[in-house]
Design a protein around this motif. Sequence first.
Motif, PDB file in Angstrom:
ATOM      1  N   CYS A 233       5.152   1.443   1.698  1.00 55.44           N
ATOM      2  CA  CYS A 233       3.953   1.524   0.897  1.00 55.44           C
ATOM      3  C   CYS A 233       3.036   2.483   1.429  1.00 55.44           C
ATOM      4  O   CYS A 233       2.123   2.691   0.932  1.00 55.44           O
TER       5      CYS A 233
ATOM      6  N   LEU B 133       6.504   1.246   7.068  1.00 56.45           N
ATOM      7  CA  LEU B 133       6.110   0.505   5.688  1.00 56.45           C
ATOM      8  C   LEU B 133       6.371   1.490   4.556  1.00 56.45           C
ATOM      9  O   LEU B 133       5.562   2.644   4.462  1.00 56.45           O
TER      10      LEU B 133
ATOM     11  N   CYS C  26      -0.589  -2.864   2.997  1.00 58.99           N
ATOM     12  CA  CYS C  26      -0.313  -2.795   4.365  1.00 58.99           C
ATOM     13  C   CYS C  26      -0.533  -4.074   5.041  1.00 58.99           C
ATOM     14  O   CYS C  26      -0.952  -3.853   6.337  1.00 58.99           O
ATOM     15  N   VAL C  27      -0.277  -5.354   4.606  1.00 57.81           N
ATOM     16  CA  VAL C  27      -0.509  -6.262   5.356  1.00 57.81           C
ATOM     17  C   VAL C  27       0.836  -7.459   5.361  1.00 57.81           C
ATOM     18  O   VAL C  27       0.958  -8.188   6.465  1.00 57.81           O
ATOM     19  N   CYS C  28       1.713  -7.300   4.669  1.00 51.95           N
ATOM     20  CA  CYS C  28       2.811  -8.101   4.589  1.00 51.95           C
ATOM     21  C   CYS C  28       4.073  -7.660   5.466  1.00 51.95           C
ATOM     22  O   CYS C  28       4.956  -8.620   5.662  1.00 51.95           O
ATOM     23  N   ALA C  29       4.262  -6.508   5.364  1.00 51.25           N
ATOM     24  CA  ALA C  29       5.610  -5.720   6.018  1.00 51.25           C
ATOM     25  C   ALA C  29       6.905  -6.303   5.422  1.00 51.25           C
ATOM     26  O   ALA C  29       7.871  -5.914   5.763  1.00 51.25           O
TER      27      ALA C  29
ATOM     28  N   CYS D  45       8.062  -4.475   2.698  1.00 50.64           N
ATOM     29  CA  CYS D  45       8.579  -3.195   2.415  1.00 50.64           C
ATOM     30  C   CYS D  45       9.131  -2.107   3.519  1.00 50.64           C
ATOM     31  O   CYS D  45       9.235  -1.207   3.562  1.00 50.64           O
TER      32      CYS D  45
ATOM     33  N   MET E  68       7.344   2.651  -1.579  1.00 45.04           N
ATOM     34  CA  MET E  68       7.592   1.355  -2.026  1.00 45.04           C
ATOM     35  C   MET E  68       7.453   1.032  -3.547  1.00 45.04           C
ATOM     36  O   MET E  68       8.423   0.637  -4.165  1.00 45.04           O
TER      37      MET E  68
ATOM     38  N   CYS F 225       2.437  -7.855  -0.958  1.00 48.92           N
ATOM     39  CA  CYS F 225       0.883  -7.539  -0.670  1.00 48.92           C
ATOM     40  C   CYS F 225       0.409  -6.532  -1.616  1.00 48.92           C
ATOM     41  O   CYS F 225      -0.679  -6.087  -1.623  1.00 48.92           O
ATOM     42  N   GLY F 226       1.581  -6.089  -2.202  1.00 50.63           N
ATOM     43  CA  GLY F 226       1.286  -4.938  -3.452  1.00 50.63           C
ATOM     44  C   GLY F 226       0.720  -3.621  -2.909  1.00 50.63           C
ATOM     45  O   GLY F 226       0.370  -2.763  -3.598  1.00 50.63           O
ATOM     46  N   GLY F 227       1.278  -3.236  -1.561  1.00 48.90           N
ATOM     47  CA  GLY F 227       0.944  -2.047  -1.140  1.00 48.90           C
ATOM     48  C   GLY F 227      -0.356  -2.053  -0.229  1.00 48.90           C
ATOM     49  O   GLY F 227      -0.906  -0.979   0.160  1.00 48.90           O
TER      50      GLY F 227
ATOM     51  N   ALA G  16       7.619  -6.709  -1.467  1.00 45.58           N
ATOM     52  CA  ALA G  16       6.308  -5.861  -1.495  1.00 45.58           C
ATOM     53  C   ALA G  16       5.159  -6.972  -1.790  1.00 45.58           C
ATOM     54  O   ALA G  16       4.336  -6.865  -2.800  1.00 45.58           O
TER      55      ALA G  16
HETATM   56  S1  FES Z   1       4.085  -3.914   0.442  1.00 45.25           S
HETATM   57 FE1  FES Z   1       2.748  -5.165   1.811  1.00 45.25          FE
HETATM   58  S2  FES Z   1       2.986  -3.996   3.659  1.00 45.25           S
HETATM   59 FE2  FES Z   1       3.970  -2.604   2.151  1.00 45.25          FE
END
Ligand code: FES
Length: 106
Positions: free
Chosen positions: A86, A84, A44-47, A49, A26, A40-42, A38
Amino acid sequence: MQITVIDRQNQSHELVVEPGTRSNLMMMMVDAGLPVRAECGGSCVCATCHVYVRQAPAGALSELGEDEEDALDLAFEPGPDSRLACQIPITDACDGLKVELAPEWP
Ligand code: FES
């Protein structure tokens, strides 16, 4: 080491990984100016990426974790090759990895 990303206009981008700049896919795509939100900045909550893996050298990808699987439930049009970005750490095994940006929610 090189990673290929296909964007949403079907254009191919070759991302060259320089020594000492390895992080996750990501971050590499964001640094390259590719349209990855991106949000959520990585974490693993927003999907946002979300990518489809089109070619994965042996050892390039870890098993899909429970957190990543849960987050992918939020992704637009997930498929069997969805991951994902990230959650894909850049390692030597990623040389030759090829992914495609998934479409975003309309
Ligand atoms: S940046 Fe949010 S899930 Fe990957």
